[in-house]
Design an enzyme around this catalytic site. Sequence first.
Site, PDB file in Angstrom:
ATOM      1  N   GLU A 271      42.661  45.409  42.185  1.00 60.21           N
ATOM      2  CA  GLU A 271      41.905  45.947  42.858  1.00 60.21           C
ATOM      3  C   GLU A 271      42.870  45.647  44.299  1.00 60.21           C
ATOM      4  O   GLU A 271      43.212  44.561  44.506  1.00 60.21           O
ATOM      5  CB  GLU A 271      41.211  45.392  43.468  1.00 60.21           C
ATOM      6  CG  GLU A 271      39.984  45.272  44.178  1.00 60.21           C
ATOM      7  CD  GLU A 271      39.673  46.639  44.580  1.00 60.21           C
ATOM      8  OE1 GLU A 271      38.902  47.250  44.282  1.00 60.21           O
ATOM      9  OE2 GLU A 271      40.358  46.387  46.014  1.00 60.21           O
ATOM     10  N   CYS A 355      32.788  58.924  42.086  1.00 64.21           N
ATOM     11  CA  CYS A 355      31.000  59.116  43.148  1.00 64.21           C
ATOM     12  C   CYS A 355      31.953  60.611  43.305  1.00 64.21           C
ATOM     13  O   CYS A 355      31.067  60.758  44.638  1.00 64.21           O
ATOM     14  CB  CYS A 355      31.463  57.456  44.350  1.00 64.21           C
ATOM     15  SG  CYS A 355      32.415  57.831  45.229  1.00 64.21           S
TER      16      CYS A 355
HETATM   17  C1  LIG Z   1      34.197  52.466  44.540  1.00 72.42           C
HETATM   18  S1  LIG Z   1      34.772  51.308  45.005  1.00 72.42           S
HETATM   19  C2  LIG Z   1      34.446  50.312  43.004  1.00 72.42           C
HETATM   20  C3  LIG Z   1      34.133  49.279  42.842  1.00 72.42           C
HETATM   21  C4  LIG Z   1      34.047  47.876  42.209  1.00 72.42           C
HETATM   22  N1  LIG Z   1      34.526  49.001  40.455  1.00 72.42           N
HETATM   23  C5  LIG Z   1      32.325  48.754  41.631  1.00 72.42           C
HETATM   24  O1  LIG Z   1      32.208  48.687  40.383  1.00 72.42           O
HETATM   25  O2  LIG Z   1      31.966  47.716  42.553  1.00 72.42           O
HETATM   26  C6  LIG Z   1      36.113  51.668  44.460  1.00 72.42           C
HETATM   27  C7  LIG Z   1      37.577  50.287  44.734  1.00 72.42           C
HETATM   28  O3  LIG Z   1      38.493  50.712  44.827  1.00 72.42           O
HETATM   29  C8  LIG Z   1      39.531  50.149  45.903  1.00 72.42           C
HETATM   30  N2  LIG Z   1      40.675  50.289  45.940  1.00 72.42           N
HETATM   31  C9  LIG Z   1      41.009  51.469  46.937  1.00 72.42           C
HETATM   32  N3  LIG Z   1      42.101  51.935  46.889  1.00 72.42           N
HETATM   33  C10 LIG Z   1      42.696  51.548  45.466  1.00 72.42           C
HETATM   34  C11 LIG Z   1      44.540  51.841  45.291  1.00 72.42           C
HETATM   35  N4  LIG Z   1      44.685  52.716  45.443  1.00 72.42           N
HETATM   36  N5  LIG Z   1      44.467  50.896  43.870  1.00 72.42           N
HETATM   37  C12 LIG Z   1      43.467  49.609  43.248  1.00 72.42           C
HETATM   38  N6  LIG Z   1      42.058  49.510  44.253  1.00 72.42           N
HETATM   39  C13 LIG Z   1      41.917  50.618  45.418  1.00 72.42           C
HETATM   40  C14 LIG Z   1      38.287  49.592  46.599  1.00 72.42           C
HETATM   41  O4  LIG Z   1      38.556  48.800  47.634  1.00 72.42           O
HETATM   42  C15 LIG Z   1      36.816  49.683  45.672  1.00 72.42           C
HETATM   43  O5  LIG Z   1      37.245  48.061  45.730  1.00 72.42           O
END
Ligand SMILES: C[S@@+](CC[C@H](N)C(=O)[O-])C[C@H]1O[C@@H](n2cnc3c(N)ncnc32)[C@H](O)[C@@H]1O
Length: 396
Positions: A271, A355
């Site tokens: 993350e 999503c």
């Molecule tokens: C839709 S949320 C999902 C969070 C988690 N799976 C949950 O169930 O709560 C997407 C997550 O991806 C992270 N994120 C965004 N870009 C990213 C990247 N390039 N690499 C890793 N994580 C990333 C965001 O900070 C966020 O926490």
Amino acid sequence: MQCDYFDAGLCRSCTLLDRPYPVQVAEKEARVRDLLGERHAPSAWLPTLTGPESGFRNKAKMVVGGTIDEPTLGILDGRGQGVDLRGCGLHTSGIQEALPTLAAFVTRARLLPYDVPRRRGEAKYVHVTESPSGELMVRFVLRSEQALPRLRSELPWLLEALPRVAVVSVNLLPEHKAVLEGTDEIVLTDRETLTMHLGGVDLELRPQSFFQTNTAIAAGLYAQAAEWVDAIDPATVWDLYCGVGGFALHVARPGAGRSSRHAHREVVGIETSEEAVASARGSARRAGLEHVRFAADDATRFATSASTSAEPGSPGTGTAPPELVIVNPPRRGIGATLAGWLEGSGVEHVVYSSCNPVTLASDLDAMPSFDVVAARVFDMFPQTPHLEAMALLRRR
Ligand SMILES: C[S@@+](CC[C@H](N)C(=O)[O-])C[C@H]1O[C@@H](n2cnc3c(N)ncnc32)[C@H](O)[C@@H]1O
């Protein structure tokens, strides 16, 4: 769901509000089926998971408008004036009950609402999150630290008026731009995290971390992922875009519901948000899960730098590709590079929680070696066209 704000034309955020709920659900299912098409048609469509059609949002992001003595908590109209939506029926009842007290606090602490057209004032937003046990995390997004001493001195009043408030913080957003928060956070309470207890797992949530919007549906999402993972019974799993570790921590104990070949499961969560990673590590430590680790990194960079010479799931290598990968990216999807890496890797199974079914479909196009074994829609966002869809993929 009936809404006075919608009927009066004050708020049109819930674009599906005038459709009966079963019609909304049927339309969402049809949209996902359509986008996945024949080429990604799952062998099994599981019935859509629905929850309450109102009172489900565990987080409110309210714009502060109006005046110090009569603040509004809601949105801005076309002229940049505050529209009060404190009774919004999407929010959990605990949030709805707290909002009038938070508006009174704006007045007590003399927090001048930020006037967008004139670029004057201090208080931009109030964010409130409610945990399943009814505790609240309250964040005031301010333009500067100017009002901080008044906010601190009135804090005891707030904590007495709303005893369910566990965490209070100030987020600083000095720039005049259309974002909901800045990078600097000042926590004012002893507690820094809200505990989100779901499915037997305690997820610690810090102020800036993402959390799934709808607690009941999030619990169903993690339970479904855990059921699929347990049926496959991999020794090694990655949870990419792991946030505070919801998927990773739900799949960390092998065979919660059935027998397993493994004494433990090696899980790695990746993350970009350091804060979310700190929360996830804290939750794993408290749960005594020694074989789960989290790292702050870009998901694509992490995957593409893994050793492809090692056998998938080979124990102890740490960076060898795992047997199963969970991805739960933001709306833009995982993108061509990560999809291409998964396609060429030895990973046998992928659980893709999305999503945005448009990017889910385009990412699947870039992974032609995988079949969609099962798919399910989760109605995370009733009254709006948004949805979560999760697919289990197996290498052909
Ligand atoms: C839709 S949320 C999902 C969070 C988690 N799976 C949950 O169930 O709560 C997407 C997550 O991806 C992270 N994120 C965004 N870009 C990213 C990247 N390039 N690499 C890793 N994580 C990333 C965001 O900070 C966020 O926490």
